[in-house]
Write a protein that holds these residues in place. Structure first.
Motif, PDB file in Angstrom:
ATOM      1  N   LYS A   1       0.815  -1.218   0.000  1.00 16.07           N
ATOM      2  CA  LYS A   1       0.000   0.000   0.000  1.00 16.07           C
ATOM      3  C   LYS A   1       0.849   1.268   0.000  1.00 16.07           C
ATOM      4  CE  LYS A   1      -4.306  -1.565   0.229  1.00 16.07           C
ATOM      5  NZ  LYS A   1      -4.008  -2.997   0.033  1.00 16.07           N
ATOM      6  N   PHE A   2       2.116   1.168   0.398  1.00 22.17           N
ATOM      7  CA  PHE A   2       2.898   2.405   0.514  1.00 22.17           C
ATOM      8  C   PHE A   2       4.322   2.322  -0.025  1.00 22.17           C
ATOM      9  CE2 PHE A   2       2.800   0.070   4.476  1.00 22.17           C
ATOM     10  CZ  PHE A   2       4.134  -0.061   4.813  1.00 22.17           C
ATOM     11  N   LEU A   3       4.837   1.124  -0.313  1.00 20.63           N
ATOM     12  CA  LEU A   3       6.155   1.029  -0.937  1.00 20.63           C
ATOM     13  C   LEU A   3       6.078   0.584  -2.388  1.00 20.63           C
ATOM     14  CD1 LEU A   3       8.443  -0.506   1.847  1.00 20.63           C
ATOM     15  CD2 LEU A   3       8.099   1.895   1.241  1.00 20.63           C
ATOM     16  N   GLY A   4       4.991  -0.070  -2.772  1.00 16.65           N
ATOM     17  CA  GLY A   4       4.841  -0.480  -4.169  1.00 16.65           C
ATOM     18  C   GLY A   4       4.066  -1.773  -4.283  1.00 16.65           C
ATOM     19  N   THR A   5       3.111  -1.812  -5.205  1.00 18.52           N
ATOM     20  CA  THR A   5       2.248  -2.988  -5.331  1.00 18.52           C
ATOM     21  C   THR A   5       3.003  -4.221  -5.806  1.00 18.52           C
ATOM     22  OG1 THR A   5       1.628  -2.242  -7.559  1.00 18.52           O
ATOM     23  CG2 THR A   5       0.174  -1.634  -5.752  1.00 18.52           C
ATOM     24  N   ASP A   6       4.144  -4.052  -6.467  1.00 19.49           N
ATOM     25  CA  ASP A   6       4.908  -5.199  -6.942  1.00 19.49           C
ATOM     26  C   ASP A   6       5.838  -5.777  -5.887  1.00 19.49           C
ATOM     27  OD1 ASP A   6       3.891  -5.464  -9.546  1.00 19.49           O
ATOM     28  OD2 ASP A   6       5.151  -3.815 -10.258  1.00 19.49           O
ATOM     29  N   LEU A   7       5.915  -5.143  -4.733  1.00 21.59           N
ATOM     30  CA  LEU A   7       6.722  -5.694  -3.639  1.00 21.59           C
ATOM     31  C   LEU A   7       5.855  -6.690  -2.868  1.00 21.59           C
ATOM     32  CD1 LEU A   7       8.616  -2.511  -2.370  1.00 21.59           C
ATOM     33  CD2 LEU A   7       9.484  -4.356  -3.821  1.00 21.59           C
ATOM     34  N   ARG A   8       5.761  -7.896  -3.406  1.00 16.98           N
ATOM     35  CA  ARG A   8       4.887  -8.921  -2.828  1.00 16.98           C
ATOM     36  C   ARG A   8       5.568  -9.552  -1.630  1.00 16.98           C
ATOM     37  NH1 ARG A   8       0.670  -6.920  -4.178  1.00 16.98           N
ATOM     38  NH2 ARG A   8      -0.356  -8.799  -3.416  1.00 16.98           N
ATOM     39  N   TRP A   9       5.537  -8.846  -0.535  1.00 18.15           N
ATOM     40  CA  TRP A   9       6.209  -9.248   0.694  1.00 18.15           C
ATOM     41  C   TRP A   9       5.328  -8.881   1.870  1.00 18.15           C
ATOM     42  CZ3 TRP A   9       7.585  -6.323   4.937  1.00 18.15           C
ATOM     43  CH2 TRP A   9       8.488  -6.888   5.853  1.00 18.15           C
ATOM     44  N   ALA A  10       5.272  -9.737   2.844  1.00 18.64           N
ATOM     45  CA  ALA A  10       4.553  -9.450   4.082  1.00 18.64           C
ATOM     46  C   ALA A  10       5.352  -9.995   5.248  1.00 18.64           C
ATOM     47  CB  ALA A  10       3.161 -10.068   4.063  1.00 18.64           C
ATOM     48  N   ALA A  11       5.220  -9.343   6.380  1.00 18.50           N
ATOM     49  CA  ALA A  11       5.806  -9.808   7.621  1.00 18.50           C
ATOM     50  C   ALA A  11       4.692 -10.164   8.589  1.00 18.50           C
ATOM     51  CB  ALA A  11       6.702  -8.732   8.237  1.00 18.50           C
ATOM     52  N   ALA A  12       4.967 -11.097   9.473  1.00 17.70           N
ATOM     53  CA  ALA A  12       3.977 -11.481  10.466  1.00 17.70           C
ATOM     54  C   ALA A  12       4.662 -11.791  11.786  1.00 17.70           C
ATOM     55  CB  ALA A  12       3.189 -12.694   9.990  1.00 17.70           C
ATOM     56  N   ALA A  13       4.022 -11.373  12.864  1.00 17.03           N
ATOM     57  CA  ALA A  13       4.376 -11.828  14.200  1.00 17.03           C
ATOM     58  C   ALA A  13       3.252 -12.738  14.660  1.00 17.03           C
ATOM     59  CB  ALA A  13       4.530 -10.638  15.146  1.00 17.03           C
ATOM     60  N   CYS A  14       3.582 -13.782  15.406  1.00 19.88           N
ATOM     61  CA  CYS A  14       2.556 -14.763  15.739  1.00 19.88           C
ATOM     62  C   CYS A  14       2.981 -15.596  16.944  1.00 19.88           C
ATOM     63  CB  CYS A  14       2.278 -15.669  14.545  1.00 19.88           C
ATOM     64  SG  CYS A  14       3.748 -16.466  13.859  1.00 19.88           S
ATOM     65  N   ASP A  15       2.079 -16.445  17.401  1.00 23.54           N
ATOM     66  CA  ASP A  15       2.400 -17.373  18.475  1.00 23.54           C
ATOM     67  C   ASP A  15       3.258 -18.508  17.910  1.00 23.54           C
ATOM     68  OD1 ASP A  15       0.664 -20.008  18.079  1.00 23.54           O
ATOM     69  OD2 ASP A  15      -0.575 -18.306  17.468  1.00 23.54           O
ATOM     70  N   PRO A  16       3.969 -19.262  18.745  1.00 20.33           N
ATOM     71  CA  PRO A  16       4.913 -20.260  18.235  1.00 20.33           C
ATOM     72  C   PRO A  16       4.269 -21.396  17.448  1.00 20.33           C
ATOM     73  CG  PRO A  16       4.723 -20.385  20.638  1.00 20.33           C
ATOM     74  CD  PRO A  16       4.060 -19.115  20.221  1.00 20.33           C
ATOM     75  N   ILE A  17       3.053 -21.807  17.806  1.00 25.95           N
ATOM     76  CA  ILE A  17       2.383 -22.869  17.055  1.00 25.95           C
ATOM     77  C   ILE A  17       2.070 -22.399  15.644  1.00 25.95           C
ATOM     78  CG2 ILE A  17       0.292 -24.272  16.907  1.00 25.95           C
ATOM     79  CD1 ILE A  17       0.206 -24.317  19.945  1.00 25.95           C
ATOM     80  N   THR A  18       1.551 -21.177  15.528  1.00 26.82           N
ATOM     81  CA  THR A  18       1.228 -20.619  14.214  1.00 26.82           C
ATOM     82  C   THR A  18       2.484 -20.479  13.366  1.00 26.82           C
ATOM     83  OG1 THR A  18      -0.676 -19.442  15.134  1.00 26.82           O
ATOM     84  CG2 THR A  18       0.182 -18.657  13.027  1.00 26.82           C
ATOM     85  N   LEU A  19       3.573 -20.033  13.976  1.00 28.98           N
ATOM     86  CA  LEU A  19       4.834 -19.909  13.249  1.00 28.98           C
ATOM     87  C   LEU A  19       5.273 -21.248  12.680  1.00 28.98           C
ATOM     88  CD1 LEU A  19       7.383 -18.037  12.650  1.00 28.98           C
ATOM     89  CD2 LEU A  19       8.382 -19.155  14.657  1.00 28.98           C
ATOM     90  N   ALA A  20       5.260 -22.284  13.491  1.00 24.30           N
ATOM     91  CA  ALA A  20       5.724 -23.593  13.048  1.00 24.30           C
ATOM     92  C   ALA A  20       4.865 -24.138  11.911  1.00 24.30           C
ATOM     93  CB  ALA A  20       5.734 -24.566  14.222  1.00 24.30           C
ATOM     94  N   ARG A  21       3.561 -23.958  12.014  1.00 29.54           N
ATOM     95  CA  ARG A  21       2.673 -24.493  10.983  1.00 29.54           C
ATOM     96  C   ARG A  21       2.807 -23.718   9.674  1.00 29.54           C
ATOM     97  NH1 ARG A  21      -2.724 -25.814  14.720  1.00 29.54           N
ATOM     98  NH2 ARG A  21      -1.766 -27.602  15.800  1.00 29.54           N
TER      99      ARG A  21
END
Length: 310
Positions: A157-177
């Motif tokens: 939304k603010f660096l460029g629509t072609d930068l298909r990248w996302a970051a996530a923080a999550c609980d450890p079970i969600t991370l592993a899965r």
């Protein structure tokens, strides 16, 4: 990159012990839902909500359960009803809600967390898609001590629509899965892409440009809402890039505005059980043009009401 993401999330109160990356927010959400749920399971979704997310849930063979929203996001009692209906995941936006333009207040966040803690096994997916240009502080569900959660941010939304990248923080079970399934498919997000995003995220000139963009989007959103109000037309949006306008006949309004040279989105593609409306994206709408759009909208509403009434 992980350190930069932690520095990005931590000031907003998001726990950052476990972080991961994906090829955009929809990629990450789709992967998590396919790992956590089975065809036929139910997902609580904002109503009205982002049409691509609604389509994604359907494409995965899952059932959508509508949760009504207002200017502060999901309504707690509506969410409780969805949880009682047996949903196994909740997908929501803490700010810049698309298409309604809502954002969590601290009080609404606390109320929603209290409801979610009644069902600790339900996965809560928080999609903070517009973060840096949302024009609203973050009151994250992820900061509320939930058992199963993920907070997702993208930069398209603010660096460029072609930068298909996302970051996530999550609980450890969600991370592993999530990471376990990703290793079986694409393996990882391109390091070239990660380096590009990192350089932009840590560049002072880019920060200044993004801040200016946020102010510009807010100016355009507020200008349109002011002009609509001057015409006696109610609207909704306190955050983000869209304005939601309730109408009786979506097709008549969309087609009528098109005849004046305006393209707005019919609300049907965003709605499950909520009342009709249209979405107006304001990212490129100059304040000087908002006067004409609001005036044309009033004319079209008058014409559609006459037709509807007949």
């Amino acid at each position: 990159m992980e350190d930069a993401v932690r520095d990005w999330l931590r000031p907003d109160g998001v726990p950052t012990e476990h972080v991961t990356f994906a090829h955009g927010a929809l990629d990450l959400i789709g992967r998590l839902l396919s790992v956590e749920l089975r065809p036929g399971d139910a997902v609580a979704m904002e109503d009205p909500g982002y049409h691509h997310l609604l389509d994604l849930v359907t494409a995965l063979g899952l059932r959508t359960v509508p949760v009504a929203v207002d200017d502060q996001g999901m309504r707690p009692e509506a969410l409780r009803d969805a949880l009682r209906a047996g949903v196994r995941a909740v997908v929501c936006s803490p700010r810049a809600q698309n298409p309604y333009g809502g954002r969590f207040s601290a009080e609404r966040r606390d109320s929603l967390v209290a409801v979610l803690q009644e069902e600790p096994d339900v996965l809560v997916v928080e999609n903070d898609h517009a973060s840096a240009v949302a024009d609203a502080p973050l009151h994250a569900l992820a900061a509320g001590g939930l058992e199963r959660w993920v907070h997702v941010r993208t930069v398209s939304k603010f660096l460029g629509t072609d930068l298909r990248w996302a970051a996530a923080a999550c609980d450890p079970i969600t991370l592993a899965r999530h990471d376990g399934r990703m290793l079986l498919t694409s393996g990882w997000v391109s390091h070239l892409l990660q380096e590009t995003v990192y350089e932009l995220m840590t560049d002072d000139d880019t920060h200044a440009l993004v801040a200016r963009a946020q102010d510009t989007y807010a100016l355009r959103r507020n200008a349109l809402r002011h002009q609509l109000a001057e015409q006696g037309i109610p609207s909704h949006s306190v955050s983000g890039l869209n304005v939601w306008v309730p109408v009786r006949d979506e097709s008549a309004v969309v087609n009528g505005l098109r005849s004046y040279g305006w393209w707005v989105a019919a609300g049907a593609r965003f709605r499950l059980a909520s009342a009709p409306g249209v979405r107006i994206s304001v990212a490129e709408l100059e304040p000087s043009d908002a006067v004409r759009l609001a005036s044309d909208f009033a004319v079209v509403l008058g014409e559609s009401e006459a037709t509807y009434g007949g």
